[in-house]
Design a protein around this motif. Structure first.
Motif, PDB file in Angstrom:
ATOM      1  N   MET A   1       0.827  -1.194   0.000  1.00 45.59           N
ATOM      2  CA  MET A   1       0.000   0.000   0.000  1.00 45.59           C
ATOM      3  C   MET A   1       0.872   1.259   0.000  1.00 45.59           C
ATOM      4  N   ILE A   2       2.016   1.166   0.662  1.00 46.30           N
ATOM      5  CA  ILE A   2       2.926   2.313   0.669  1.00 46.30           C
ATOM      6  C   ILE A   2       3.420   2.598  -0.753  1.00 46.30           C
ATOM      7  N   ILE A   3       3.780   1.552  -1.476  1.00 47.32           N
ATOM      8  CA  ILE A   3       4.266   1.720  -2.844  1.00 47.32           C
ATOM      9  C   ILE A   3       3.163   2.285  -3.737  1.00 47.32           C
ATOM     10  N   LEU A   4       1.941   1.757  -3.606  1.00 47.42           N
ATOM     11  CA  LEU A   4       0.828   2.277  -4.395  1.00 47.42           C
ATOM     12  C   LEU A   4       0.542   3.739  -4.058  1.00 47.42           C
ATOM     13  N   ALA A   7       3.122   5.888  -5.671  1.00 50.35           N
ATOM     14  CA  ALA A   7       2.808   5.981  -7.099  1.00 50.35           C
ATOM     15  C   ALA A   7       1.656   6.959  -7.326  1.00 50.35           C
ATOM     16  N   ALA A   8       0.643   6.923  -6.467  1.00 52.77           N
ATOM     17  CA  ALA A   8      -0.490   7.851  -6.599  1.00 52.77           C
ATOM     18  C   ALA A   8      -0.031   9.292  -6.458  1.00 52.77           C
ATOM     19  N   ILE A   9       0.842   9.550  -5.501  1.00 57.73           N
ATOM     20  CA  ILE A   9       1.381  10.908  -5.335  1.00 57.73           C
ATOM     21  C   ILE A   9       2.165  11.315  -6.573  1.00 57.73           C
ATOM     22  N   PHE A  11       1.766  10.269  -9.677  1.00 56.09           N
ATOM     23  CA  PHE A  11       0.894  10.493 -10.831  1.00 56.09           C
ATOM     24  C   PHE A  11       0.059  11.764 -10.700  1.00 56.09           C
ATOM     25  N   THR A  12      -0.102  12.283  -9.497  1.00 51.89           N
ATOM     26  CA  THR A  12      -0.883  13.513  -9.349  1.00 51.89           C
ATOM     27  C   THR A  12      -0.081  14.755  -9.738  1.00 51.89           C
ATOM     28  N   LYS A  13       1.189  14.600 -10.005  1.00 49.14           N
ATOM     29  CA  LYS A  13       1.997  15.764 -10.385  1.00 49.14           C
ATOM     30  C   LYS A  13       1.536  16.373 -11.701  1.00 49.14           C
ATOM     31  N   ASP A  14       0.852  15.577 -12.532  1.00 46.31           N
ATOM     32  CA  ASP A  14       0.363  16.070 -13.823  1.00 46.31           C
ATOM     33  C   ASP A  14      -1.007  16.730 -13.725  1.00 46.31           C
ATOM     34  N   PHE A  15      -1.623  16.698 -12.554  1.00 46.16           N
ATOM     35  CA  PHE A  15      -2.939  17.332 -12.394  1.00 46.16           C
ATOM     36  C   PHE A  15      -2.755  18.850 -12.446  1.00 46.16           C
ATOM     37  N   VAL A  16      -3.640  19.494 -13.142  1.00 55.41           N
ATOM     38  CA  VAL A  16      -3.535  20.940 -13.345  1.00 55.41           C
ATOM     39  C   VAL A  16      -4.323  21.663 -12.256  1.00 55.41           C
ATOM     40  N   ALA A  33      -3.478   9.382  -0.149  1.00 55.90           N
ATOM     41  CA  ALA A  33      -2.217   8.652  -0.262  1.00 55.90           C
ATOM     42  C   ALA A  33      -1.356   8.824   0.995  1.00 55.90           C
ATOM     43  N   VAL A  34      -1.278  10.038   1.503  1.00 55.57           N
ATOM     44  CA  VAL A  34      -0.485  10.281   2.722  1.00 55.57           C
ATOM     45  C   VAL A  34      -1.109   9.548   3.909  1.00 55.57           C
ATOM     46  N   LEU A  35      -2.414   9.611   4.035  1.00 57.62           N
ATOM     47  CA  LEU A  35      -3.086   8.888   5.122  1.00 57.62           C
ATOM     48  C   LEU A  35      -2.876   7.382   4.991  1.00 57.62           C
TER      49      LEU A  35
END
Length: 136
Positions: A1-4, A7-9, A11-16, A33-35
């Motif tokens: 879950m930590i790895i996922l 990864a979620a964090i 992939f959110t770098k491309d959110f505008v 993701a942090v929680l």
């Protein structure tokens, strides 16, 4: 879950973010993701504290269950694109609850139905976020 979660964090770098200094589309995925990372770390610490040395922490059966869970989770995301959010989430929750040992059929139907309906309502009606719909 930590790895996922990491990864979620990533992939959110491309959110505008259209509005600086406001809660944007990155906020909630990063918050979840942090929680998840924090709760996963707490689970790891708890597991090692409860371990008495008599049994293996990572048995073959436990590892296979984790792998099966991850594969089912990936199947759920794929199914969501094909049959939509509501049906795939409902089926996923029923099967997942059953796999966790919850065998009361009333709870296995009512809880996923109410949870899925609530999630759909919050995202679709309150946040105005379209969720995957049935393609046919």
């Amino acid at each position: 879950m930590i790895i996922l979660s990491i990864a979620a964090i990533f992939f959110t770098k491309d959110f505008v973010d259209n509005i600086p200094n406001e809660v944007g589309p990155r906020f909630y995925p990063i918050l979840v993701a942090v929680l998840t990372i924090l709760l996963s770390l707490l689970q790891i610490v708890s597991t090692f504290r409860q371990h008495n040395g008599d049994t293996a922490i990572f048995s073959r059966q436990k590892c296979l269950r984790v792998i099966a869970g991850l594969l089912f989770f990936m199947l759920y995301f794929y199914a969501m694109q094909l049959i939509g959010f509501f049906i795939s989430t409902l089926v996923f929750m029923i099967v997942f609850m059953w796999s966790l040992g919850l065998r009361d059929w009333k709870k296995n139907l009512v809880v996923p139905l109410l949870s899925t309906s609530l999630i759909f309502y919050v995202f679709y009606e309150i946040f105005s976020i379209r969720l995957p719909e049935i393609l046919f």
